[in-house]
Structures are given as structure tokens and as C-alpha cells.
Design a protein around this motif. Structure first.
Motif, PDB file in Angstrom:
ATOM      1  N   ASN A  92       0.831  -1.173   0.049  1.00 55.59           N
ATOM      2  CA  ASN A  92       0.240   0.238  -0.037  1.00 55.59           C
ATOM      3  C   ASN A  92       0.748   1.371  -0.223  1.00 55.59           C
ATOM      4  O   ASN A  92      -0.101   2.420  -0.081  1.00 55.59           O
ATOM      5  N   ILE A  93       2.392   0.819   0.288  1.00 54.29           N
ATOM      6  CA  ILE A  93       2.667   2.385   0.472  1.00 54.29           C
ATOM      7  C   ILE A  93       3.164   3.268  -0.694  1.00 54.29           C
ATOM      8  O   ILE A  93       3.194   4.724  -0.805  1.00 54.29           O
ATOM      9  N   GLU A  94       2.674   3.003  -2.099  1.00 52.47           N
ATOM     10  CA  GLU A  94       2.348   3.769  -3.370  1.00 52.47           C
ATOM     11  C   GLU A  94       1.518   4.725  -3.170  1.00 52.47           C
ATOM     12  O   GLU A  94       2.207   5.748  -3.339  1.00 52.47           O
ATOM     13  N   ARG A  95       0.370   4.289  -2.040  1.00 45.41           N
ATOM     14  CA  ARG A  95      -0.752   4.933  -2.226  1.00 45.41           C
ATOM     15  C   ARG A  95       0.103   6.659  -1.333  1.00 45.41           C
ATOM     16  O   ARG A  95      -0.737   7.778  -1.749  1.00 45.41           O
ATOM     17  N   TYR A  96       0.989   6.284  -0.214  1.00 45.03           N
ATOM     18  CA  TYR A  96       1.477   7.120   0.643  1.00 45.03           C
ATOM     19  C   TYR A  96       2.543   8.129  -0.338  1.00 45.03           C
ATOM     20  O   TYR A  96       3.168   8.323   0.514  1.00 45.03           O
ATOM     21  N   ASN A  97       2.580   8.019  -1.839  1.00 43.77           N
ATOM     22  CA  ASN A  97       4.649   8.187  -2.298  1.00 43.77           C
ATOM     23  C   ASN A  97       5.471   7.981  -1.633  1.00 43.77           C
ATOM     24  O   ASN A  97       6.465   8.285  -2.411  1.00 43.77           O
ATOM     25  N   GLY A  98       5.147   6.349  -1.365  1.00 44.64           N
ATOM     26  CA  GLY A  98       5.936   5.818  -1.017  1.00 44.64           C
ATOM     27  C   GLY A  98       7.058   4.381  -1.887  1.00 44.64           C
ATOM     28  O   GLY A  98       6.383   4.555  -2.788  1.00 44.64           O
ATOM     29  N   ASN A  99       7.947   4.155  -2.300  1.00 45.18           N
ATOM     30  CA  ASN A  99       8.699   2.926  -2.811  1.00 45.18           C
ATOM     31  C   ASN A  99       8.689   2.003  -2.150  1.00 45.18           C
ATOM     32  O   ASN A  99       9.593   1.900  -1.332  1.00 45.18           O
ATOM     33  N   PRO A 100       8.228   1.020  -2.480  1.00 51.60           N
ATOM     34  CA  PRO A 100       7.835  -0.192  -2.091  1.00 51.60           C
ATOM     35  C   PRO A 100       9.465  -0.881  -2.032  1.00 51.60           C
ATOM     36  O   PRO A 100       9.765  -2.451  -1.475  1.00 51.60           O
ATOM     37  N   GLU A 101       9.968  -0.445  -3.024  1.00 50.71           N
ATOM     38  CA  GLU A 101      11.834  -0.817  -2.877  1.00 50.71           C
ATOM     39  C   GLU A 101      12.556  -0.455  -2.067  1.00 50.71           C
ATOM     40  O   GLU A 101      13.554  -0.773  -1.659  1.00 50.71           O
ATOM     41  N   LYS A 102      11.987   0.592  -1.179  1.00 50.85           N
ATOM     42  CA  LYS A 102      13.053   1.664  -0.411  1.00 50.85           C
ATOM     43  C   LYS A 102      11.656   1.225   1.207  1.00 50.85           C
ATOM     44  O   LYS A 102      11.597   2.216   2.248  1.00 50.85           O
ATOM     45  N   ILE A 103      11.709   0.391   1.764  1.00 49.04           N
ATOM     46  CA  ILE A 103      11.013   0.223   2.799  1.00 49.04           C
ATOM     47  C   ILE A 103      11.921  -0.321   3.756  1.00 49.04           C
ATOM     48  O   ILE A 103      12.741  -1.460   4.142  1.00 49.04           O
ATOM     49  N   PHE A 104      12.548   0.818   5.002  1.00 49.76           N
ATOM     50  CA  PHE A 104      12.825   0.085   6.373  1.00 49.76           C
ATOM     51  C   PHE A 104      12.379  -0.164   7.628  1.00 49.76           C
ATOM     52  O   PHE A 104      11.380   0.328   8.216  1.00 49.76           O
ATOM     53  N   ILE A 105      12.729  -1.714   8.039  1.00 50.82           N
ATOM     54  CA  ILE A 105      11.693  -1.976   9.434  1.00 50.82           C
ATOM     55  C   ILE A 105      12.953  -1.906  10.896  1.00 50.82           C
ATOM     56  O   ILE A 105      14.009  -1.748   9.780  1.00 50.82           O
ATOM     57  N   THR A 106      11.941  -0.950  11.883  1.00 54.44           N
ATOM     58  CA  THR A 106      13.519  -0.662  13.021  1.00 54.44           C
ATOM     59  C   THR A 106      12.176  -0.456  13.843  1.00 54.44           C
ATOM     60  O   THR A 106      11.355  -0.405  13.805  1.00 54.44           O
ATOM     61  N   GLY A 107      12.445  -0.470  14.830  1.00 52.23           N
ATOM     62  CA  GLY A 107      11.506  -0.074  16.148  1.00 52.23           C
ATOM     63  C   GLY A 107      13.009  -0.295  17.099  1.00 52.23           C
ATOM     64  O   GLY A 107      14.114  -0.434  17.705  1.00 52.23           O
ATOM     65  N   HIS A 108      11.968   0.094  18.899  1.00 50.71           N
ATOM     66  CA  HIS A 108      13.012   0.004  20.319  1.00 50.71           C
ATOM     67  C   HIS A 108      12.702  -1.084  20.856  1.00 50.71           C
ATOM     68  O   HIS A 108      11.087  -1.394  20.920  1.00 50.71           O
ATOM     69  N   SER A 109      13.439  -1.641  21.532  1.00 55.75           N
ATOM     70  CA  SER A 109      13.634  -3.211  21.973  1.00 55.75           C
ATOM     71  C   SER A 109      12.496  -3.978  22.193  1.00 55.75           C
ATOM     72  O   SER A 109      12.644  -4.896  21.167  1.00 55.75           O
ATOM     73  N   ALA A 110      12.118  -4.190  22.821  1.00 57.74           N
ATOM     74  CA  ALA A 110      10.384  -5.276  22.174  1.00 57.74           C
ATOM     75  C   ALA A 110      10.529  -4.885  20.879  1.00 57.74           C
ATOM     76  O   ALA A 110      10.102  -5.860  19.965  1.00 57.74           O
ATOM     77  N   GLY A 111      10.371  -3.282  20.296  1.00 55.60           N
ATOM     78  CA  GLY A 111       9.728  -3.058  18.954  1.00 55.60           C
ATOM     79  C   GLY A 111      11.539  -3.307  17.953  1.00 55.60           C
ATOM     80  O   GLY A 111      11.098  -4.016  16.212  1.00 55.60           O
ATOM     81  N   GLY A 112      12.537  -3.321  18.476  1.00 55.04           N
ATOM     82  CA  GLY A 112      13.399  -3.455  17.645  1.00 55.04           C
ATOM     83  C   GLY A 112      13.764  -5.441  17.723  1.00 55.04           C
ATOM     84  O   GLY A 112      14.343  -5.788  16.020  1.00 55.04           O
TER      85      GLY A 112
END
Length: 278
Positions: free
Chosen positions: A123-143
Motif C-alpha cells: 500500500n505504500i505507493e498510495r502514500y508516495n512511498g517506494n516499496p523498494e525503499k522500506i526500512f523496518i525498525t523499532g525500539h526494544s521489543a519493537g527492535g
């Protein structure tokens, strides 16, 4: 590469200064978007209540990079939010709520993470994002969750997404052994470390996405958290992973999100430029 503490502090100051002068871009926030399909939401009240995400994105810019952020809280508490340092930086941010202990048990947390990441890819293209440039992150449990969904490919495969298509994984102070809440659910004492299928360390592999590991100072962090990440770094090097870095932030403990954000943004910028020029 493991960077020295002095280098990291200097690097943060330079990055913070450079972002101050970044061009202003109008951003839009869309809140509480469900990431499970209608049928699944109708079948489970907790999914309907909890499994939502927010998307924050540049209004008039396309081909932007996306940072998917998972909150911490030991898999037992926490709420989706956008870290202040990610606001108005020209990237899209997807911030996610997932179901939590004790209402659910493993591997539900990881399954929710994968479903939200798959939603982002689709869905990210609907929000001007490029699906080839998706980075996953988070802190502690999210990491921890970011690492699990990026390394154990089975969770995203169920949604038709290859985990190797993630542009980068940037866990902030995440467990690399099996998470303590999952150990508790299995009846394993918190003093007993486990590396099983629910441990990022169990899934080290050469072909995983580029990784940036960030922790607080080893003396100020949660006991052993830096050492876990250092061992994970070592094992990724043993399997000859070509693109992994470990950073230890001097002067900060487990609450190291704010000083780590410029490092995250620099990583995103560098990897995105490489993708654009391929």
C-alpha cells in the motif's frame, strides 16, 4: 564495522546539524488504518481493536523512503507513535500497534508485525512511498520484532512478500536471543537464555537485508543487551553477511531512541541512494 564511541557522538552532532537545514516539506498524517482484512477483523475483536497503524508521509513528494516503526514495551504494553526525530524529515513513517501479552501469546506478535509490514509493501505507493525503499525498525521489543520479521522469512512469505526485499533492518536495543516474555510464556525462567526459533540469532544468514544495530552504552544498557547484539554481529560476520554495522551510544542507556534517530536517517538515506542508482 563497530564504531568508536567518540566517532558516534561526533557523527550525531554533524547529522543533527545537517537535518536542521533540510528543505521543509508538508507532511500528512492518516491515523488508525486497519492492516488485517475485513473478514479477519470481523472474526476477532482484539484484532479489530488493536491491529491498526498510522501513516505519516510527505504530501507532494514521490519515491520517498519509508520507515516502519514498532514500539517497545516488552511485548506487554506500549502504543504506536512517531519518534520526534522522524518528523518532517522527508520520509514516510508507518507506526504500528500489535496485540500484546497476556491477551495473546507468541508467535502472534511476530505475525502481527509481518502483516503490518506486508500491508506497507502493498500500500505504500498510495502514500508516495517506494516499496523498494522500506526500512523496518523499532525500539526494544519493537527492535526484536523488526529483526524477527526480517530474518525468519516464513512470516512474510505467508503474505507473498520476500523478507529480503526489505531495504534495511535497524533494531534499536532489541533482544537477539529469545525474548524474555516469550520465555515466560514457555515456562522458562528469565535467568535462562534461550536461542531457539524465536531468537533472531537462530536465523542469521548471509543473504539478509542490510542491518544497522544500535544499542546504548554497555554499562548503562539493560544488562547484557549490548553483548547480545555484539554476538549477533559476530555471527552475521561468521556467515559472511556483507552489510552489517553495530553502534554503541556513549552516555545513553536503554532509552537511546533520540540520539539513534539521526543514525537511522543516515542509514536510510545511504541505502536509498544506492537503490535509486541501481
Amino acid at each position: 564495522m563497530i564504531r568508536s564511541l567518540f566517532q558516534i557522538q561526533t557523527f550525531i552532532l554533524i547529522l543533527c546539524g545537517s537535518y536542521v537545514f533540510a528543505q521543509k516539506v508538508t507532511h500528512v498524517l492518516e491515523k488508525d488504518i486497519p492492516y488485517y482484512d475485513l473478514e479477519t477483523r470481523a472474526s476477532d475483536a482484539y484484532i479489530k481493536e488493536r491491529c491498526k497503524l498510522d501513516v505519516y508521509f510527505p504530501k507532494d513528494t514521490t519515491n520517498v523512503s519509508t520507515v516502519v516503526w514498532f514500539h517497545g514495551g516488552g511485548l506487554e504494553f506500549g502504543e504506536k507513535h512517531i519518534p520526534e526525530g522522524l518528523l518532517e524529515k522527508g520520509v514516510a513513517v508507518v507506526t504500528v500497534n500489535y496485540r500484546m501479552h497476556p491477551k495473546v501469546k507468541h508467535p502472534v506478535y511476530i505475525e502481527d508485525t509481518a502483516t503490518a509490514v506486508a500491508w506497507t509493501f502493498k500500500n505504500i505507493e498510495r502514500y508516495n512511498g517506494n516499496p523498494e525503499k522500506i526500512f523496518i525498525t523499532g525500539h526494544s521489543a519493537g527492535g526484536y520484532l523488526a529483526s524477527m520479521v526480517g530474518l525468519d522469512k516464513q512470516y512474510l512469505e505467508k503474505h507473498g512478500v520476500d523478507a529480503n526485499d526489505i531495504a534495511g533492518l535497524i533494531p534499536f536495543s532489541g533482544h537477539t536471543i529469545t525474548h524474555f516474555t516469550i520465555r515466560k510464556e514457555m515456562g522458562i525462567d528469565g535467568t535462562q537464555p534461550i536461542i531457539d526459533t524465536y531468537a533472531p540469532l537462530f536465523h542469521v544468514r548471509k543473504d539478509a537485508s542490510p542491518m544497522l544495530l544500535i544499542t546504548g552504552n554497555r554499562k548503562l544498557e539493560l544488562l547484557g543487551r549490548y553483548e547480545e547484539n555484539a554476538y549477533f554481529y559476530r555471527m552475521m560476520k561468521v556467515v559472511e553477511h556483507p552489510d552489517i554495522e553495530l553502534m554503541e551510544l556513549d552516555g545513553y542507556g536503554h532509552n537511546m531512541v533520540y540520539p539513534a534517530i539521526p543514525l537511522l536517517l543516515n542509514f536510510v538515506n545511504e541505502k536509498s541512494k544506492s537503490i535509486d542508482t541501481d
